[in-house]
Motif scaffolding. Structure first.
Motif: not given
Length: 264
Positions: A74, A77, A81, A88, A91-92, A108, A112
Motif C-alpha cells: 500500500c 502504491y 500514485q 503503477s 504494481l497492479n 488497486c 488508485t
C-alpha cells in the motif's frame, strides 16, 4: 520557489519513509540472510522478469508477515500514485499475484483513487504554478474541454479515464487547476479505472499460477485473457455510447459555426 521547496521536502520525507519500510524488514527464515534477494532490499520492478522475481519473494515472505507485506504494498502504491511516478501497472499485476484477482482488484481501485487524490492535493498546495508554467498548452486545452462539458462533468471525467485524451498522471496534476471538485475527481478515478485495473490484476493472478513459459500460450490461458479483455471493454463502450450523441452535437455546432463565419 516556496511551493517547489515544500514539494521536494514532502517527496524526500516520503522517500525516506518508504526506504526504511523496505529495508527494515522483520526478520524471518525467508529473508533473514538476504540471500533470497541477492543481498539487496526490495525494489520497484521495471520489467516482467523483475516483477516475477519480486512476486516470488513477497509471496514467500507473506506467509510469515502478511500484515507487513500489505503495508509495504500500500505504501509503495500510494508513493507512486501520489507523486505521479510511472509504473503503477506493474504494481497492479503484482497485486493480482499477491492477493488474488478480487481482493487485488478492490485494493488497486481504492489505492488508485486515494493515491490520485493525494496527487491532486499536492498539486493544489504546491504545484499549481509549476504545472501551468511547464505545460501551458496542455492545461489550456484541457481547461477548454472541461468548461465545454461542465454540465456533465462527472461523465466527462469518466470518459477521460476510459479513453484518455491526456495521461492519467497529468490529469491528476491539473485537476485542481481546472476547478474539478475533489469528490467528483475521487469517484471518477475509482470507477473510471476499474477496467484497466481489472485487466492488470487478472493478468497478474493468471501469470502467478504459470509454471513455465509454454503454459502462457495454452488455450486455457489465452481464452482467460481474451475474456478479461472483453469484459473490460463493456464499461468503456457504454460510456462512449452515452456520450457520443453529445459529442456529435458539439462537432455539429462547431461545423455550423465555421460555416456561418464563411458565409459572412
Amino acid at each position: 520557489m516556496r511551493g517547489l521547496f515544500g514539494l521536494l521536502l514532502v517527496f524526500a520525507g516520503c522517500t525516506f519513509a518508504l526506504y526504511l519500510l523496505s529495508t527494515r524488514l522483520p526478520r524471518g527464515p525467508t529473508l533473514g540472510s538476504g540471500e533470497e534477494t541477492g543481498g539487496r532490499s526490495l525494489w520497484f520492478p521495471s520489467d516482467l522478469a523483475e516483477l516475477r522475481e519480486l512476486s516470488e519473494v513477497l509471496r514467500e515472505y507473506r506467509k510469515e508477515h502478511q500484515a507487513y507485506v500489505f503495508l509495504l504494498f500500500c505504501s509503495a502504491y500510494l508513493y507512486k500514485q501520489g507523486f505521479a511516478i510511472p509504473g503503477s501497472s506493474f504494481l497492479n499485476v503484482l497485486a493480482g499475484a499477491l492477493f488474488g484477482p478480487w481482493l487485488g482488484l478492490l485494493l488497486c481501485c481504492v489505492l488508485t483513487s486515494v493515491g490520485a487524490t493525494c496527487c491532486y492535493l499536492l498539486s493544489s498546495i504546491f504545484g499549481k504554478q509549476l504545472v501551468v508554467s511547464y505545460f501551458p498548452d496542455k492545461v489550456a486545452l484541457l481547461q477548454r474541454k472541461v468548461e465545454e462539458n461542465r454540465n456533465s462533468l462527472f461523465f466527462f471525467l469518466l470518459f477521460l479515464r476510459l479513453f484518455p485524451m491526456t495521461p492519467n498522471w497529468f490529469l491528476n496534476l491539473s485537476a485542481p487547476i481546472l476547478n474539478i471538485p475533489i469528490v467528483q475527481f475521487f469517484f471518477s478515478v475509482l470507477i473510471g479505472l476499474i477496467p484497466y485495473n481489472f485487466i492488470c490484476v487478472q493478468t497478474g493472478s493468471i501469470l502467478s499460477t504459470l509454471t513455465s513459459l509454454d503454459a502462457l500460450f495454452s488455450w486455457g490461458t489465452v481464452l482467460k485473457l481474451l475474456a478479461i479483455a472483453l469484459v473490460a471493454l463493456v464499461p468503456g463502450t457504454l460510456i462512449k455510447k452515452l456520450s457520443q450523441k453529445d459529442l456529435h452535437l458539439k462537432e455539429t455546432s462547431n461545423a455550423n459555426h465555421l460555416n456561418s463565419r464563411k458565409d459572412t
